[in-house]
Design a protein around this motif. Sequence first.
Motif, PDB file in Angstrom:
ATOM      1  N   PHE A  17       1.420   8.271  -7.045  1.00  0.00           N
ATOM      2  CA  PHE A  17       1.656   7.515  -5.817  1.00  0.00           C
ATOM      3  C   PHE A  17       2.508   8.309  -4.839  1.00  0.00           C
ATOM      4  O   PHE A  17       2.202   8.394  -3.641  1.00  0.00           O
ATOM      5  N   MET A  18       3.579   8.918  -5.343  1.00  0.00           N
ATOM      6  CA  MET A  18       4.471   9.675  -4.462  1.00  0.00           C
ATOM      7  C   MET A  18       3.825  10.955  -3.948  1.00  0.00           C
ATOM      8  O   MET A  18       4.157  11.430  -2.858  1.00  0.00           O
ATOM      9  N   GLN A  19       2.923  11.512  -4.734  1.00  0.00           N
ATOM     10  CA  GLN A  19       2.204  12.706  -4.266  1.00  0.00           C
ATOM     11  C   GLN A  19       1.281  12.343  -3.100  1.00  0.00           C
ATOM     12  O   GLN A  19       1.162  13.098  -2.135  1.00  0.00           O
ATOM     13  N   GLN A  20       0.657  11.169  -3.192  1.00  0.00           N
ATOM     14  CA  GLN A  20      -0.261  10.725  -2.142  1.00  0.00           C
ATOM     15  C   GLN A  20       0.488  10.176  -0.929  1.00  0.00           C
ATOM     16  O   GLN A  20       0.090  10.390   0.213  1.00  0.00           O
ATOM     17  N   PHE A  21       1.593   9.449  -1.189  1.00  0.00           N
ATOM     18  CA  PHE A  21       2.354   8.808  -0.111  1.00  0.00           C
ATOM     19  C   PHE A  21       3.824   9.230  -0.216  1.00  0.00           C
ATOM     20  O   PHE A  21       4.662   8.485  -0.730  1.00  0.00           O
ATOM     21  N   PRO A  22       4.171  10.420   0.263  1.00  0.00           N
ATOM     22  CA  PRO A  22       5.537  10.924   0.086  1.00  0.00           C
ATOM     23  C   PRO A  22       6.570  10.277   0.996  1.00  0.00           C
ATOM     24  O   PRO A  22       7.768  10.473   0.796  1.00  0.00           O
ATOM     25  N   ASP A  23       6.139   9.509   2.004  1.00  0.00           N
ATOM     26  CA  ASP A  23       7.107   8.889   2.904  1.00  0.00           C
ATOM     27  C   ASP A  23       6.549   7.568   3.432  1.00  0.00           C
ATOM     28  O   ASP A  23       5.393   7.209   3.190  1.00  0.00           O
ATOM     29  N   LEU A  24       7.399   6.844   4.146  1.00  0.00           N
ATOM     30  CA  LEU A  24       7.014   5.541   4.682  1.00  0.00           C
ATOM     31  C   LEU A  24       5.814   5.618   5.612  1.00  0.00           C
ATOM     32  O   LEU A  24       4.913   4.775   5.550  1.00  0.00           O
ATOM     33  N   ARG A  25       5.803   6.624   6.466  1.00  0.00           N
ATOM     34  CA  ARG A  25       4.732   6.730   7.459  1.00  0.00           C
ATOM     35  C   ARG A  25       3.372   6.878   6.797  1.00  0.00           C
ATOM     36  O   ARG A  25       2.405   6.209   7.178  1.00  0.00           O
ATOM     37  N   SER A  26       3.286   7.755   5.776  1.00  0.00           N
ATOM     38  CA  SER A  26       1.990   7.979   5.128  1.00  0.00           C
ATOM     39  C   SER A  26       1.516   6.725   4.404  1.00  0.00           C
ATOM     40  O   SER A  26       0.318   6.425   4.396  1.00  0.00           O
ATOM     41  N   LEU A  27       2.443   5.968   3.830  1.00  0.00           N
ATOM     42  CA  LEU A  27       2.068   4.732   3.153  1.00  0.00           C
ATOM     43  C   LEU A  27       1.638   3.680   4.175  1.00  0.00           C
ATOM     44  O   LEU A  27       0.640   2.986   3.982  1.00  0.00           O
ATOM     45  N   ALA A  28       2.380   3.562   5.255  1.00  0.00           N
ATOM     46  CA  ALA A  28       2.053   2.564   6.278  1.00  0.00           C
ATOM     47  C   ALA A  28       0.691   2.833   6.908  1.00  0.00           C
ATOM     48  O   ALA A  28      -0.026   1.896   7.277  1.00  0.00           O
ATOM     49  N   GLN A  29       0.325   4.105   7.038  1.00  0.00           N
ATOM     50  CA  GLN A  29      -0.932   4.461   7.689  1.00  0.00           C
ATOM     51  C   GLN A  29      -2.121   4.434   6.737  1.00  0.00           C
ATOM     52  O   GLN A  29      -3.267   4.545   7.175  1.00  0.00           O
ATOM     53  N   ALA A  30      -1.881   4.285   5.442  1.00  0.00           N
ATOM     54  CA  ALA A  30      -2.957   4.298   4.453  1.00  0.00           C
ATOM     55  C   ALA A  30      -3.806   3.036   4.549  1.00  0.00           C
ATOM     56  O   ALA A  30      -3.350   1.988   5.016  1.00  0.00           O
ATOM     57  N   GLN A  31      -5.052   3.149   4.113  1.00  0.00           N
ATOM     58  CA  GLN A  31      -5.901   1.982   3.966  1.00  0.00           C
ATOM     59  C   GLN A  31      -5.509   1.222   2.703  1.00  0.00           C
ATOM     60  O   GLN A  31      -5.081   1.820   1.722  1.00  0.00           O
ATOM     61  N   GLU A  32      -5.669  -0.092   2.726  1.00  0.00           N
ATOM     62  CA  GLU A  32      -5.292  -0.904   1.569  1.00  0.00           C
ATOM     63  C   GLU A  32      -6.031  -0.460   0.309  1.00  0.00           C
ATOM     64  O   GLU A  32      -5.452  -0.428  -0.781  1.00  0.00           O
TER      65      GLU A  32
END
Length: 319
Positions: A17-32
Amino acid sequence: MLQQTQVNTVIPYYERFMQQFPDLRSLAQAQEDEVLHLWAGLGYYSRARNLHRAAKTIMEKFKGQFPDTPLALESLPGIGQSTAGAILALAFHHRAPILDGNVKRVLARFHGITTPVNEKSTESQLWELAEKHTPAKRIADYTQAIMDLGATLCTRSKPQCGRCPLMKNCSAHQQGIVDVLPIKKAVRALPVRTATFLVFKQDNCVLLQKRPPTGIWGSLWSMPEIEGKPDFERIRRFSQRQFKLTTFHHQPLESFRHTFSHYHLDIFPVIIPVKKIATKAARARQQGMEEMPQIWYNPHQPEPLGLPKPVERILRMMP
């Protein structure tokens, strides 16, 4: 991820999960679907949806700055008093008590609390004790220590009292009731439900539907299902009503049980080979309506979708 899930189970999920979404911005911009795909197998999927929504809220409402007050933290999806306390203590070094399952067990034994910990009055008492014991200094060290004490020494079964630094002052140890505490109110036996999962197979693909955002497996992809054990006439009527199928063959697969927190689900998969069917999505497009969340999924060329464990199991069972 650690809510209601053990550390050893979480670690590989956390790392991916952290490799794919290392910060808030990348997680917020991801598709559900991207988020749920990486969560698939951990269970309690509302946690993943809440995490995704919380990241979006922080980017929009808090301008990308993680909030550091109890009120602001508890306004985020999925964050209650204990999680907020853990964030404040570990990330911001603010004095805040926590009361997760491990801490409840440590406090109940240390203070010899013999009332059920899942009663509201006892929980209020435990919160008072958590507040009392939380120090003013080295708050992050204390918070991590009391959680780890419950996770490694003061365990539910076979606690290692001889290695515990609190042994001499522990009320449960002094009274010889460590194995009895903490006490929980008896929970009734889990009810059993049954469902038939309809595996519509076209060439190498299987029809999957996206489930509603709330409820069991919210926003994950699953097969169409009907309540109860396989019944040919009910399956025929359902297939005709939903997909305009008039004739078809069916091949039952081995049934199995999946357990949720509140009930057991006995699953009966049935393969239904088809040449071509009119899915809801296809009919919606023909009628100029919004496309329904329904796809043909090829398990040999998997897409990054969130799939519940039982669905993955059915896909592996297919001949």
